[in-house]
Scaffold this motif. Structure first.
Motif, short mmCIF file in Angstrom:
data_model
loop_
_atom_site.label_atom_id
_atom_site.label_comp_id
_atom_site.label_asym_id
_atom_site.label_seq_id
_atom_site.Cartn_x
_atom_site.Cartn_y
_atom_site.Cartn_z
N TRP A 21 0.87 -1.63 0.32
CA TRP A 21 -0.06 0.07 -0.37
C TRP A 21 1.06 1.09 0.05
O TRP A 21 2.13 1.36 0.06
CB TRP A 21 -0.89 -0.13 1.51
N SER A 22 0.10 2.01 -0.47
CA SER A 22 0.73 3.17 -0.73
C SER A 22 0.22 3.89 -0.12
O SER A 22 -1.87 4.34 -0.05
CB SER A 22 1.77 4.59 -2.30
N ALA A 23 0.28 5.67 0.57
CA ALA A 23 -0.37 6.39 1.73
C ALA A 23 -0.05 7.91 1.06
O ALA A 23 1.08 8.35 0.99
CB ALA A 23 0.11 6.54 2.82
N TRP A 24 -1.56 8.80 0.46
CA TRP A 24 -1.29 9.69 -0.26
C TRP A 24 -1.55 10.95 0.44
O TRP A 24 -2.72 11.06 0.72
CB TRP A 24 -1.68 9.52 -1.75
N ILE A 25 -1.02 12.41 0.25
CA ILE A 25 -1.60 13.84 1.45
C ILE A 25 -1.43 14.69 0.07
O ILE A 25 0.01 14.73 -0.18
CB ILE A 25 -1.24 13.99 2.31
N GLU A 26 -2.45 14.74 -0.18
CA GLU A 26 -3.05 16.03 -1.22
C GLU A 26 -1.98 15.71 -2.21
O GLU A 26 -1.47 16.76 -2.81
CB GLU A 26 -2.56 17.38 -0.72
N GLY A 27 -1.73 15.01 -2.56
CA GLY A 27 -1.10 14.28 -4.20
C GLY A 27 0.29 13.96 -4.15
O GLY A 27 1.47 13.72 -4.73
N GLU A 28 0.54 14.08 -2.51
CA GLU A 28 2.21 13.28 -2.15
C GLU A 28 2.50 12.58 -1.74
O GLU A 28 1.59 11.98 -0.84
CB GLU A 28 2.22 15.29 -1.34
N LEU A 29 3.87 11.99 -2.26
CA LEU A 29 3.58 10.25 -1.12
C LEU A 29 3.86 10.53 0.13
O LEU A 29 4.31 11.03 0.00
CB LEU A 29 4.55 9.24 -1.61
N ALA A 30 2.98 10.05 0.85
CA ALA A 30 3.01 10.34 2.25
C ALA A 30 4.35 9.07 3.14
O ALA A 30 5.01 9.07 4.20
CB ALA A 30 1.96 10.62 3.34
N GLY A 31 3.93 7.98 2.50
CA GLY A 31 4.04 6.56 3.49
C GLY A 31 3.98 5.47 2.55
O GLY A 31 3.28 5.26 1.34
N CYS A 32 4.04 4.09 2.71
CA CYS A 32 4.02 2.89 2.13
C CYS A 32 4.13 1.99 3.58
O CYS A 32 4.80 2.16 4.43
CB CYS A 32 5.09 2.65 1.25
N GLY A 33 3.66 0.24 3.55
CA GLY A 33 3.98 -0.19 4.28
C GLY A 33 3.10 -1.53 3.41
O GLY A 33 2.64 -1.37 2.38
N ALA A 34 3.40 -3.06 3.61
CA ALA A 34 2.91 -3.90 2.79
C ALA A 34 3.03 -5.56 4.13
O ALA A 34 3.73 -5.21 4.89
CB ALA A 34 4.24 -4.36 1.78
N ILE A 35 2.09 -6.60 3.72
CA ILE A 35 2.31 -7.51 3.93
C ILE A 35 3.32 -8.46 3.51
O ILE A 35 2.39 -8.62 2.29
CB ILE A 35 0.98 -7.76 5.05
N LYS A 36 3.31 -9.16 4.09
CA LYS A 36 4.18 -10.71 3.37
C LYS A 36 2.66 -12.02 3.77
O LYS A 36 3.55 -12.11 5.27
CB LYS A 36 5.21 -10.64 3.00
N VAL A 37 2.56 -12.84 3.29
CA VAL A 37 1.72 -13.90 3.75
C VAL A 37 2.94 -14.73 4.02
O VAL A 37 3.48 -15.37 3.07
CB VAL A 37 0.83 -14.83 3.10
N ILE A 38 3.09 -15.34 5.51
CA ILE A 38 4.25 -16.09 5.62
C ILE A 38 3.19 -18.08 5.43
O ILE A 38 4.07 -19.09 4.81
CB ILE A 38 4.56 -16.16 6.69
#
Length: 152
Positions: free
Chosen positions: A49-66
Motif C-alpha cells: 500500500w501507498s499513502a498519499w496526502i494532497e498528491g504527495e507520497l506520505a508513506g508505504c507499507g506491506a504485508i507478506k503472507v508467511i
C-alpha cells in the motif's frame, strides 16, 4: 490521507523504497537488512500500500503472507516530508484492518535494534506488538528485534 494498493510502478514509490533501503544500510550491516526490493514486493504473497496526502507520497507499507493466517509486516516507511504527522499510525491501522479482512489472524515483523529504530519499536509496541523469537526464515541477530501481534 488516501491509502491504496500500489502496483509499485511510480517513481515516487521507487524513490521512497530506495531511501528506506539506504537508511537500513546506514544503520545496520548489509547481512542484517531484510527489506524487500521492488521485485520482492511484487510477489503474489505480498500486498503493498501507498499513502498519499494532497498528491504527495506520505508513506508505504506491506504485508507478506508467511502461512495461512500469518503475515509479516514489511516496508513500513514514512516519507521524510511527512514525519511526525501521524502517517505511520494511520497506515498501520489501515494495514491491520486490511490484513484481518484477508483472514490474517497473526502479524509479525522484524525491525532494527540500533537507536535509530526506537521510534519504529515504540510505534509497534503502542499497537500491541510484543517481542518474540525469530519467525519464518529469520535467525537470531543482534541487529534484529522480532515482534508479533494476534489480530483476533
Amino acid at each position: 490521507m488516501e491509502i491504496r494498493i500500489d502496483d509499485l510502478t511510480g517513481k515516487e514509490v521507487a524513490q521512497l523504497l530506495q531511501e528506506h533501503h539506504q537508511d537500513m544500510l546506514d544503520h545496520t550491516p548489509a547481512e542484517s537488512v531484510h527489506s524487500l526490493d521492488i521485485s520482492g514486493l511484487k510477489a503474489p504473497d505480498v500486498t503493498f500500500w501507498s499513502a498519499w496526502i494532497e498528491g504527495e507520497l506520505a508513506g508505504c507499507g506491506a504485508i507478506k503472507v508467511i502461512e495461512s493466517g500469518h503475515a509479516e509486516l514489511k516496508s513500513m516507511r514514512t516519507s521524510s516530508t511527512h514525519l511526525r504527522q501521524g502517517v505511520a499510525q494511520r497506515l498501520l491501522t489501515y494495514i491491520i484492518t486490511a490484513a484481518q479482512q484477508q483472514g490474517i489472524t497473526k502479524m509479525s515483523l522484524e525491525t532494527g535494534t540500533p537507536d535509530s529504530f526506537i521510534p519504529a519499536q515504540k510505534l509497534y509496541r503502542d499497537f500491541g506488538f510484543n517481542e518474540c523469537a525469530p519467525f519464518a526464515d529469520y535467525c537470531e541477530d543482534p541487529y534484529s528485534l522480532y515482534m508479533t501481534k494476534e489480530l483476533g
